[in-house]
Design a protein around this motif. Structure first.
Motif, PDB file in Angstrom:
ATOM      1  N   VAL A  50    -118.823  13.589 -12.917  1.00 40.11           N
ATOM      2  CA  VAL A  50    -117.384  13.014 -13.363  1.00 40.11           C
ATOM      3  C   VAL A  50    -117.645  13.857 -14.608  1.00 40.11           C
ATOM      4  N   ILE A  52    -114.950  13.248 -18.028  1.00 38.54           N
ATOM      5  CA  ILE A  52    -113.076  12.592 -18.090  1.00 38.54           C
ATOM      6  C   ILE A  52    -112.712  13.527 -18.658  1.00 38.54           C
ATOM      7  N   SER A  68    -113.068  15.698 -11.291  1.00 37.39           N
ATOM      8  CA  SER A  68    -112.460  14.275 -12.049  1.00 37.39           C
ATOM      9  C   SER A  68    -113.071  13.035 -11.494  1.00 37.39           C
ATOM     10  N   PRO A  69    -112.328  11.856 -12.146  1.00 39.91           N
ATOM     11  CA  PRO A  69    -113.181  10.610 -12.002  1.00 39.91           C
ATOM     12  C   PRO A  69    -112.171  10.101 -10.270  1.00 39.91           C
ATOM     13  N   LYS A  70    -111.502  10.958  -9.826  1.00 40.36           N
ATOM     14  CA  LYS A  70    -110.549  10.504  -8.245  1.00 40.36           C
ATOM     15  C   LYS A  70    -112.425  11.653  -7.455  1.00 40.36           C
ATOM     16  N   ASN A  73    -113.169   8.599  -6.252  1.00 45.53           N
ATOM     17  CA  ASN A  73    -112.288   7.615  -5.446  1.00 45.53           C
ATOM     18  C   ASN A  73    -112.342   7.685  -3.615  1.00 45.53           C
ATOM     19  N   ASP A 100    -119.990   9.409 -18.016  1.00 47.67           N
ATOM     20  CA  ASP A 100    -118.885   9.890 -17.060  1.00 47.67           C
ATOM     21  C   ASP A 100    -119.394   9.002 -15.827  1.00 47.67           C
ATOM     22  N   THR A 101    -120.399  10.209 -15.343  1.00 49.55           N
ATOM     23  CA  THR A 101    -120.320   9.797 -13.519  1.00 49.55           C
ATOM     24  C   THR A 101    -120.724   8.764 -13.766  1.00 49.55           C
ATOM     25  N   SER A 103    -120.830   5.446 -15.324  1.00 56.07           N
ATOM     26  CA  SER A 103    -119.537   4.637 -15.364  1.00 56.07           C
ATOM     27  C   SER A 103    -118.619   4.521 -14.814  1.00 56.07           C
ATOM     28  N   THR A 104    -118.143   5.873 -14.199  1.00 51.56           N
ATOM     29  CA  THR A 104    -116.801   5.756 -12.869  1.00 51.56           C
ATOM     30  C   THR A 104    -117.320   5.368 -11.683  1.00 51.56           C
ATOM     31  N   LYS A 107    -117.853   1.394 -11.825  1.00 48.78           N
ATOM     32  CA  LYS A 107    -116.789   0.394 -11.741  1.00 48.78           C
ATOM     33  C   LYS A 107    -116.196   0.740 -10.290  1.00 48.78           C
TER      34      LYS A 107
END
Length: 376
Positions: A50, A52, A68-70, A73, A100-101, A103-104, A107
């Motif tokens: 990921v 950001i 992307s962080p999506k 999702n 980023d990877t 932490s995403t 979360k």
């Protein structure tokens, strides 16, 4: 019984990335969502980091990927519980991509294994309690440009000594041990003899199952000492129109059901992102045709001599390609002439013997690798 589903490489590119960006997850993953839900725990290989803020990526051989962080999702939508991070692309965006990877994923409440901020983190075994059984998951990958060090982030390296210790330790703490490896020869449907020897060694050390991915095509499996070894799952979802072929598009998920001294398996083959975008589970007729090919590959794996003959054929077919690295040719025209045997090799045989010694001898190889790392 505890059922764990393992899927191959997830890299949201091209059409899939566009659909994920607008939240159209159902178009891509609708048919696999129920398969994932039918298992107690599910794992997918997160093949790209990921990012950001967009970046250029690290300098490496091969493409630098990002998403992307999506994309995380989308994994939540499908229902995946865990992402393996030991692969050759996890460090493509450097330290920021690692941060980023992780932490995403955290979360989103998705577990991760095989990657970390330092080697100590990346090499940690993941323990999960499922139906009162403790499962240990160990994840590692072959050495490319993603490997973590004592002071940089990245992936947990394939090292049979380290994995032996991890398996032995996990065997004392868990009811079942699953080892997931990212390695092998891209677009080649058989394991190398080294892979067979190494993965069988993991079973000898106490692993209850070994699953491999990375080759971008499915391979076969074997049962060794009553424990399954799967040598290649293929792509889970990797839309890359420039590379699309039947090999690239076909893959399978494997359900591992762990019980008392038995591990049973169920396969879910599919086609991914061909003419039609998305993952399409094979129907009964397509399953039977696919299974015959899968069984044929597995028969070769079970025959040591035939497997080695296939490997020798591959080596002969790709010898010229690999010898490119022993020439001064760099532009496409000269390389094409060389591949057609219209330009010569430059190193005499004595120098090739010296290079062979540098690569083959462990003590020389250690210094040779460090020398190259320092130069670049």
């Amino acid at each position: 019984m505890v059922s764990i589903l393992v899927a191959g490489d997830f890299c949201p590119k091209s059409r899939v990335a566009q659909l994920i960006d607008v939240g159209a997850f159902d178009i891509v993953f609708n048919q696999v969502k129920q398969v994932v839900a039918d298992n107690d725990y599910s794992i997918v290989n997160f093949e790209c980091p990921v990012r950001i803020s967009r970046g250029e990526g690290i300098k490496k051989a091969g493409p630098s990927l990002q998403c992307s962080p999506k994309s995380v999702n989308a994994l939540s939508y499908v229902g995946f519980n865990c992402a393996t991070l030991a692969n050759n692309h996890f460090y493509d965006q450097g330290e920021s991509g690692v941060r980023d990877t992780i932490s995403t994923l955290e979360k989103a409440g998705i577990d991760h294994v095989g990657g970390g901020y330092r080697l100590e983190d990346a090499s940690q075994t993941l323990y999960k309690v499922i139906k009162d059984k403790r499962i240990a998951i160990i994840n590692c990958c072959e050495h490319e440009f993603s490997i973590a060090t004592e002071c940089t982030g990245g992936s947990n390296p394939l090292d049979p000594v380290s994995q032996y210790r991890a398996i032995c330790d996990a065997k004392q703490k868990a009811d079942y041990v699953l080892v997931i490896v990212h390695g092998g020869i891209e677009h080649y449907q058989y394991p190398s003899p080294r892979m067979v020897e190494t993965y069988r060694f993991f079973i000898d050390a106490g692993a209850d199952a070994v699953v491999n991915h990375h080759q971008h095509c499915f391979s076969g499996f074997e049962v060794y000492k009553k424990r399954p070894i799967f040598y290649g799952l293929g792509n889970f979802c990797f839309d890359w129109p420039e590379r699309n072929s039947l090999l690239w598009e076909e893959g399978f998920m494997v359900q591992l059901s762990f019980g008392d001294d038995i591990v049973s398996c169920k396969l879910y083959p599919y086609n991914q992102n061909g003419q039609e975008v998305g993952i399409l589970i094979k129907d009964a007729i397509d399953y039977d045709n696919w299974k015959k090919r899968f069984d044929g590959i597995s028969e070769v794996i079970s025959n040591k001599q035939e497997l080695e003959e296939n490997y020798k054929t591959l080596l002969k077919r790709t010898e010229r390609k690999y010898s490119i690295y022993l020439t001064p040719y760099t532009n496409r025209l000269l390389l094409s002439f060389y591949m057609r045997h219209l330009l010569p090799r430059f190193f005499p045989k004595q120098r090739l013997r010296e290079l062979l010694n540098m690569v083959r001898c462990e003590s020389h190889r250690d210094r040779f690798i460090k020398m190259l790392e320092n130069i670049i």
